[in-house]
Design a protein around this motif. Sequence first.
Motif, PDB file in Angstrom:
ATOM      1  N   LEU A   1       0.843  -1.196   0.000  1.00  0.00           N
ATOM      2  CA  LEU A   1       0.000   0.000   0.000  1.00  0.00           C
ATOM      3  C   LEU A   1       0.873   1.238   0.000  1.00  0.00           C
ATOM      4  O   LEU A   1       1.963   1.220   0.566  1.00  0.00           O
ATOM      5  CB  LEU A   1      -0.871   0.029   1.261  1.00  0.00           C
TER       6      LEU A   1
ATOM      7  N   ARG B   1       2.354   4.466   1.306  1.00  0.00           N
ATOM      8  CA  ARG B   1       2.475   4.958   2.677  1.00  0.00           C
ATOM      9  C   ARG B   1       2.065   6.435   2.720  1.00  0.00           C
ATOM     10  O   ARG B   1       2.549   7.236   1.922  1.00  0.00           O
ATOM     11  CB  ARG B   1       3.939   4.817   3.113  1.00  0.00           C
ATOM     12  N   PRO B   2       1.177   6.820   3.657  1.00  0.00           N
ATOM     13  CA  PRO B   2       0.784   8.227   3.718  1.00  0.00           C
ATOM     14  C   PRO B   2       1.923   9.111   4.219  1.00  0.00           C
ATOM     15  O   PRO B   2       2.870   8.608   4.837  1.00  0.00           O
ATOM     16  CB  PRO B   2      -0.385   8.227   4.713  1.00  0.00           C
TER      17      PRO B   2
ATOM     18  N   ALA C   1      -6.044   8.903   7.721  1.00  0.00           N
ATOM     19  CA  ALA C   1      -5.214   8.273   6.686  1.00  0.00           C
ATOM     20  C   ALA C   1      -4.325   7.188   7.296  1.00  0.00           C
ATOM     21  O   ALA C   1      -4.157   6.118   6.722  1.00  0.00           O
ATOM     22  CB  ALA C   1      -4.363   9.330   5.992  1.00  0.00           C
ATOM     23  N   TRP C   2      -3.780   7.474   8.466  1.00  0.00           N
ATOM     24  CA  TRP C   2      -2.881   6.512   9.095  1.00  0.00           C
ATOM     25  C   TRP C   2      -3.629   5.296   9.647  1.00  0.00           C
ATOM     26  O   TRP C   2      -3.136   4.172   9.579  1.00  0.00           O
ATOM     27  CB  TRP C   2      -2.044   7.182  10.191  1.00  0.00           C
TER      28      TRP C   2
ATOM     29  N   ASP D   1      -6.354   4.098   8.341  1.00  0.00           N
ATOM     30  CA  ASP D   1      -6.661   3.302   7.146  1.00  0.00           C
ATOM     31  C   ASP D   1      -5.429   2.498   6.712  1.00  0.00           C
ATOM     32  O   ASP D   1      -5.528   1.322   6.390  1.00  0.00           O
ATOM     33  CB  ASP D   1      -7.091   4.214   5.993  1.00  0.00           C
ATOM     34  N   TYR D   2      -4.280   3.166   6.723  1.00  0.00           N
ATOM     35  CA  TYR D   2      -3.066   2.527   6.238  1.00  0.00           C
ATOM     36  C   TYR D   2      -2.639   1.360   7.142  1.00  0.00           C
ATOM     37  O   TYR D   2      -2.223   0.299   6.674  1.00  0.00           O
ATOM     38  CB  TYR D   2      -1.944   3.569   6.160  1.00  0.00           C
ATOM     39  N   VAL D   3      -2.785   1.560   8.443  1.00  0.00           N
ATOM     40  CA  VAL D   3      -2.308   0.534   9.369  1.00  0.00           C
ATOM     41  C   VAL D   3      -3.310  -0.612   9.513  1.00  0.00           C
ATOM     42  O   VAL D   3      -2.924  -1.777   9.563  1.00  0.00           O
ATOM     43  CB  VAL D   3      -2.008   1.161  10.751  1.00  0.00           C
TER      44      VAL D   3
ATOM     45  N   ARG E   1      -7.795  -3.204   5.340  1.00  0.00           N
ATOM     46  CA  ARG E   1      -7.307  -3.970   4.202  1.00  0.00           C
ATOM     47  C   ARG E   1      -8.481  -4.441   3.353  1.00  0.00           C
ATOM     48  O   ARG E   1      -9.533  -4.791   3.890  1.00  0.00           O
ATOM     49  CB  ARG E   1      -6.537  -5.214   4.686  1.00  0.00           C
TER      50      ARG E   1
ATOM     51  N   GLU F   1       6.629   2.501  -3.114  1.00  0.00           N
ATOM     52  CA  GLU F   1       5.965   2.365  -1.818  1.00  0.00           C
ATOM     53  C   GLU F   1       6.976   1.934  -0.765  1.00  0.00           C
ATOM     54  O   GLU F   1       7.798   1.067  -1.011  1.00  0.00           O
ATOM     55  CB  GLU F   1       4.841   1.320  -1.875  1.00  0.00           C
TER      56      GLU F   1
ATOM     57  N   PRO G   1       5.684  -1.517   4.879  1.00  0.00           N
ATOM     58  CA  PRO G   1       4.872  -1.232   6.054  1.00  0.00           C
ATOM     59  C   PRO G   1       5.640  -1.597   7.327  1.00  0.00           C
ATOM     60  O   PRO G   1       6.553  -2.395   7.275  1.00  0.00           O
ATOM     61  CB  PRO G   1       3.651  -2.125   5.889  1.00  0.00           C
TER      62      PRO G   1
END
Lengths: 92, 178
Positions: free
Chosen positions: A25, A27-28, A36-37, A39-41, A44, A89, A92
Amino acid sequence: MASIISCPHCGARPREEFTIQGAVLPRPASDAGTKAWMDYVYLRDNPRGCHREYWHHTSGCRRWLVITRDTVSHEVETCHDAALAKETEARP
Amino acid sequence: MSEFRIALRPALGSAVKPAPRGVAMTAMPEGHVVQVLGSPQGPDLSKMLLGKNAGASPHAVRSAGPGQWFIVGDTPLSHSEFTTIATGLKPHAAAVDQSHGRVRIRLEGAMVERTLAKGTAVDLDLRMFPVGNSTTTLLGHISVHLTRVDVAAFEIMVLRGFAESLWENLVRMNVEFA
Protein backbone atom coordinates in the motif's frame (compact mmCIF):
# COMPACT_ATOMS: atom_id res chain seq x y z
CA MET A 1 -1.44 -19.51 -0.07
CA ALA A 2 1.03 -19.81 -2.87
CA SER A 3 3.08 -22.96 -2.44
CA ILE A 4 6.05 -22.24 -4.71
CA ILE A 5 7.59 -18.78 -4.96
CA SER A 6 10.31 -17.97 -7.47
CA CYS A 7 12.73 -15.79 -5.57
CA PRO A 8 14.70 -13.61 -8.03
CA HIS A 9 17.90 -14.45 -6.13
CA CYS A 10 17.41 -18.05 -5.00
CA GLY A 11 15.05 -19.60 -7.54
CA ALA A 12 11.91 -21.64 -6.85
CA ARG A 13 11.42 -22.28 -3.14
CA PRO A 14 8.54 -23.56 -1.01
CA ARG A 15 6.51 -20.98 0.85
CA GLU A 16 7.75 -22.37 4.20
CA GLU A 17 10.95 -20.42 3.56
CA PHE A 18 9.03 -17.12 3.37
CA THR A 19 7.13 -14.84 5.73
CA ILE A 20 4.17 -12.88 4.38
CA GLN A 21 3.90 -9.25 5.42
CA GLY A 22 0.72 -8.08 3.69
CA ALA A 23 -0.57 -5.88 0.91
CA VAL A 24 1.62 -3.34 -0.84
CA LEU A 25 0.00 0.00 0.00
CA PRO A 26 1.19 3.56 -0.59
CA ARG A 27 2.47 4.96 2.68
CA PRO A 28 0.78 8.23 3.72
CA ALA A 29 2.83 11.35 4.46
CA SER A 30 3.91 11.66 8.08
CA ASP A 31 1.51 14.57 8.63
CA ALA A 32 -1.39 12.98 6.73
CA GLY A 33 -3.64 12.86 9.76
CA THR A 34 -5.13 10.17 11.97
CA LYS A 35 -7.72 8.91 9.48
CA ALA A 36 -5.21 8.27 6.69
CA TRP A 37 -2.88 6.51 9.09
CA MET A 38 -5.67 4.40 10.65
CA ASP A 39 -6.66 3.30 7.15
CA TYR A 40 -3.07 2.53 6.24
CA VAL A 41 -2.31 0.53 9.37
CA TYR A 42 -5.61 -1.31 9.91
CA LEU A 43 -7.85 -1.30 6.83
CA ARG A 44 -7.31 -3.97 4.20
CA ASP A 45 -9.25 -5.09 1.15
CA ASN A 46 -9.91 -8.78 0.68
CA PRO A 47 -9.56 -8.94 -3.08
CA ARG A 48 -10.54 -11.81 -5.33
CA GLY A 49 -7.90 -12.07 -8.04
CA CYS A 50 -4.57 -10.33 -8.48
CA HIS A 51 -3.04 -8.96 -5.33
CA ARG A 52 0.31 -7.32 -4.59
CA GLU A 53 2.01 -8.39 -1.37
CA TYR A 54 5.28 -8.06 0.50
CA TRP A 55 7.01 -11.36 1.27
CA HIS A 56 10.27 -11.84 3.14
CA HIS A 57 12.62 -14.66 2.12
CA THR A 58 13.34 -15.38 5.77
CA SER A 59 15.17 -18.68 5.33
CA GLY A 60 16.93 -17.77 2.10
CA CYS A 61 18.50 -14.54 0.88
CA ARG A 62 16.60 -12.52 3.54
CA ARG A 63 15.44 -9.98 0.94
CA TRP A 64 12.04 -8.30 0.83
CA LEU A 65 10.10 -9.22 -2.28
CA VAL A 66 7.02 -7.82 -3.98
CA ILE A 67 4.83 -10.61 -5.29
CA THR A 68 1.78 -10.44 -7.52
CA ARG A 69 -0.40 -13.34 -6.47
CA ASP A 70 -3.83 -14.49 -7.63
CA THR A 71 -5.87 -15.06 -4.49
CA VAL A 72 -8.15 -17.51 -6.31
CA SER A 73 -5.70 -19.80 -8.12
CA HIS A 74 -2.70 -19.07 -5.81
CA GLU A 75 -0.59 -18.56 -8.90
CA VAL A 76 2.34 -16.20 -8.52
CA GLU A 77 2.55 -13.95 -11.56
CA THR A 78 5.54 -11.75 -10.82
CA CYS A 79 8.14 -11.65 -8.10
CA HIS A 80 10.86 -9.06 -7.70
CA ASP A 81 13.15 -7.58 -5.08
CA ALA A 82 11.39 -4.72 -3.30
CA ALA A 83 14.46 -2.54 -2.81
CA LEU A 84 16.48 -3.34 -5.94
CA ALA A 85 13.49 -2.64 -8.19
CA LYS A 86 13.19 0.74 -6.49
CA GLU A 87 9.62 0.29 -5.33
CA THR A 88 8.06 3.67 -4.70
CA GLU A 89 5.96 2.37 -1.82
CA ALA A 90 7.77 2.12 1.49
CA ARG A 91 7.64 -1.09 3.48
CA PRO A 92 4.87 -1.23 6.05
CA MET B 1 36.80 -12.30 37.55
CA SER B 2 34.81 -15.51 37.20
CA GLU B 3 35.98 -18.71 38.86
CA PHE B 4 35.23 -20.59 35.70
CA ARG B 5 37.26 -20.32 32.55
CA ILE B 6 35.29 -20.28 29.35
CA ALA B 7 36.50 -23.22 27.27
CA LEU B 8 35.69 -23.57 23.58
CA ARG B 9 34.72 -27.15 22.88
CA PRO B 10 33.92 -28.52 19.42
CA ALA B 11 30.20 -28.21 18.65
CA LEU B 12 30.07 -31.72 17.27
CA GLY B 13 32.66 -33.22 19.59
CA SER B 14 30.33 -35.84 21.00
CA ALA B 15 28.69 -36.66 17.69
CA VAL B 16 29.44 -40.07 16.28
CA LYS B 17 30.01 -40.58 12.59
CA PRO B 18 27.63 -43.27 11.40
CA ALA B 19 28.87 -46.23 9.40
CA PRO B 20 27.78 -45.30 5.91
CA ARG B 21 27.38 -47.06 2.62
CA GLY B 22 25.75 -44.27 0.68
CA VAL B 23 26.74 -41.05 2.49
CA ALA B 24 29.70 -40.23 4.72
CA MET B 25 29.27 -37.44 7.28
CA THR B 26 32.22 -35.49 8.65
CA ALA B 27 32.34 -32.66 11.18
CA MET B 28 34.73 -30.21 9.50
CA PRO B 29 37.59 -28.55 11.43
CA GLU B 30 36.39 -25.41 13.20
CA GLY B 31 38.68 -23.09 11.26
CA HIS B 32 37.38 -19.74 10.11
CA VAL B 33 34.12 -18.36 8.76
CA VAL B 34 34.11 -14.69 7.76
CA GLN B 35 30.81 -13.13 6.75
CA VAL B 36 31.17 -10.33 4.18
CA LEU B 37 28.35 -7.79 4.16
CA GLY B 38 28.28 -5.47 1.18
CA SER B 39 25.54 -3.48 -0.47
CA PRO B 40 22.92 -5.39 -2.49
CA GLN B 41 23.16 -2.62 -5.10
CA GLY B 42 26.95 -2.58 -4.95
CA PRO B 43 29.52 -4.28 -7.20
CA ASP B 44 30.05 -8.05 -7.27
CA LEU B 45 32.96 -8.52 -4.89
CA SER B 46 33.38 -12.26 -5.39
CA LYS B 47 36.38 -11.94 -7.75
CA MET B 48 38.13 -9.52 -5.40
CA LEU B 49 37.45 -11.83 -2.44
CA LEU B 50 38.72 -14.86 -4.35
CA GLY B 51 42.03 -13.26 -5.23
CA LYS B 52 43.07 -12.33 -1.72
CA ASN B 53 41.30 -14.68 0.60
CA ALA B 54 40.58 -18.01 -1.03
CA GLY B 55 43.96 -19.53 -0.17
CA ALA B 56 44.43 -23.13 -1.22
CA SER B 57 40.92 -24.40 -0.48
CA PRO B 58 38.51 -24.58 -3.41
CA HIS B 59 35.18 -22.75 -3.12
CA ALA B 60 36.43 -20.84 -0.08
CA VAL B 61 34.40 -17.81 -1.15
CA ARG B 62 30.67 -18.45 -1.27
CA SER B 63 27.78 -16.29 -2.23
CA ALA B 64 25.10 -15.85 0.45
CA GLY B 65 22.52 -13.60 -1.22
CA PRO B 66 22.76 -10.17 -2.85
CA GLY B 67 25.90 -8.38 -1.65
CA GLN B 68 26.79 -11.09 0.89
CA TRP B 69 29.51 -13.73 0.96
CA PHE B 70 31.18 -16.21 3.30
CA ILE B 71 34.93 -16.84 3.32
CA VAL B 72 35.65 -20.22 4.91
CA GLY B 73 38.73 -22.27 5.70
CA ASP B 74 40.00 -25.12 7.86
CA THR B 75 42.57 -23.12 9.82
CA PRO B 76 41.73 -20.54 12.51
CA LEU B 77 42.47 -16.89 11.62
CA SER B 78 44.68 -14.81 13.85
CA HIS B 79 43.46 -11.34 14.81
CA SER B 80 45.88 -9.70 12.39
CA GLU B 81 44.84 -11.98 9.50
CA PHE B 82 41.20 -11.10 10.13
CA THR B 83 42.05 -7.40 10.34
CA THR B 84 43.82 -7.67 6.97
CA ILE B 85 40.69 -9.13 5.36
CA ALA B 86 38.42 -6.55 7.00
CA THR B 87 40.66 -3.64 5.97
CA GLY B 88 40.97 -4.97 2.43
CA LEU B 89 37.21 -4.91 2.04
CA LYS B 90 36.79 -1.25 2.93
CA PRO B 91 34.90 0.73 1.73
CA HIS B 92 32.95 -1.84 -0.31
CA ALA B 93 31.89 -4.17 2.49
CA ALA B 94 32.21 -5.07 6.15
CA ALA B 95 33.65 -8.30 7.52
CA VAL B 96 32.22 -10.13 10.53
CA ASP B 97 34.13 -12.96 12.18
CA GLN B 98 31.68 -15.85 12.50
CA SER B 99 34.28 -18.56 13.21
CA HIS B 100 32.86 -19.19 16.69
CA GLY B 101 29.25 -19.01 15.48
CA ARG B 102 28.98 -21.38 12.55
CA VAL B 103 29.88 -25.04 12.15
CA ARG B 104 30.50 -26.92 8.90
CA ILE B 105 29.49 -30.48 8.08
CA ARG B 106 30.62 -32.36 4.97
CA LEU B 107 28.33 -34.90 3.32
CA GLU B 108 29.78 -37.11 0.64
CA GLY B 109 28.58 -40.11 -1.30
CA ALA B 110 26.49 -41.42 -4.13
CA MET B 111 23.22 -40.86 -2.27
CA VAL B 112 24.01 -37.36 -0.98
CA GLU B 113 21.42 -35.61 -3.13
CA ARG B 114 18.70 -38.05 -2.14
CA THR B 115 19.58 -37.58 1.52
CA LEU B 116 19.42 -33.79 1.30
CA ALA B 117 16.24 -33.87 -0.78
CA LYS B 118 14.46 -35.19 2.30
CA GLY B 119 15.03 -31.85 4.02
CA THR B 120 15.30 -29.11 1.41
CA ALA B 121 13.38 -28.03 -1.67
CA VAL B 122 16.44 -26.74 -3.54
CA ASP B 123 16.90 -28.44 -6.92
CA LEU B 124 20.18 -30.28 -6.31
CA ASP B 125 20.52 -31.69 -9.84
CA LEU B 126 24.13 -31.21 -10.97
CA ARG B 127 23.01 -29.17 -13.97
CA MET B 128 20.94 -26.81 -11.83
CA PHE B 129 23.30 -26.68 -8.85
CA PRO B 130 26.86 -27.20 -10.17
CA VAL B 131 30.08 -27.56 -8.16
CA GLY B 132 30.88 -24.33 -6.33
CA ASN B 133 27.26 -23.20 -6.20
CA SER B 134 25.87 -22.26 -2.82
CA THR B 135 22.63 -21.02 -1.34
CA THR B 136 20.85 -20.40 1.93
CA THR B 137 17.88 -22.67 2.57
CA LEU B 138 15.97 -24.71 5.11
CA LEU B 139 16.99 -28.27 5.93
CA GLY B 140 13.99 -29.53 7.84
CA HIS B 141 13.30 -26.59 10.16
CA ILE B 142 16.92 -25.49 10.43
CA SER B 143 18.34 -22.65 8.35
CA VAL B 144 21.57 -23.70 6.63
CA HIS B 145 24.04 -22.50 4.01
CA LEU B 146 24.50 -25.25 1.44
CA THR B 147 27.47 -25.54 -0.96
CA ARG B 148 28.27 -28.19 -3.54
CA VAL B 149 32.00 -28.72 -3.04
CA ASP B 150 32.34 -31.70 -5.39
CA VAL B 151 30.21 -33.72 -7.80
CA ALA B 152 28.96 -35.93 -4.96
CA ALA B 153 29.84 -33.80 -1.94
CA PHE B 154 28.08 -30.98 -0.12
CA GLU B 155 29.13 -28.76 2.73
CA ILE B 156 26.47 -27.59 5.14
CA MET B 157 27.15 -24.55 7.30
CA VAL B 158 24.87 -24.11 10.27
CA LEU B 159 24.63 -21.87 13.34
CA ARG B 160 26.59 -23.50 16.15
CA GLY B 161 23.64 -24.02 18.48
CA PHE B 162 21.77 -25.98 15.81
CA ALA B 163 24.73 -28.14 14.76
CA GLU B 164 24.07 -31.14 16.98
CA SER B 165 20.36 -31.14 16.20
CA LEU B 166 21.06 -30.94 12.47
CA TRP B 167 23.61 -33.74 12.76
CA GLU B 168 20.99 -35.99 14.39
CA ASN B 169 18.52 -35.12 11.63
CA LEU B 170 21.10 -35.98 8.97
CA VAL B 171 21.87 -39.29 10.63
CA ARG B 172 18.16 -40.10 10.53
CA MET B 173 17.91 -39.05 6.87
CA ASN B 174 20.88 -41.34 6.16
CA VAL B 175 19.49 -44.44 7.86
CA GLU B 176 18.00 -45.69 4.61
CA PHE B 177 21.47 -45.75 3.00
CA ALA B 178 23.52 -46.79 6.04
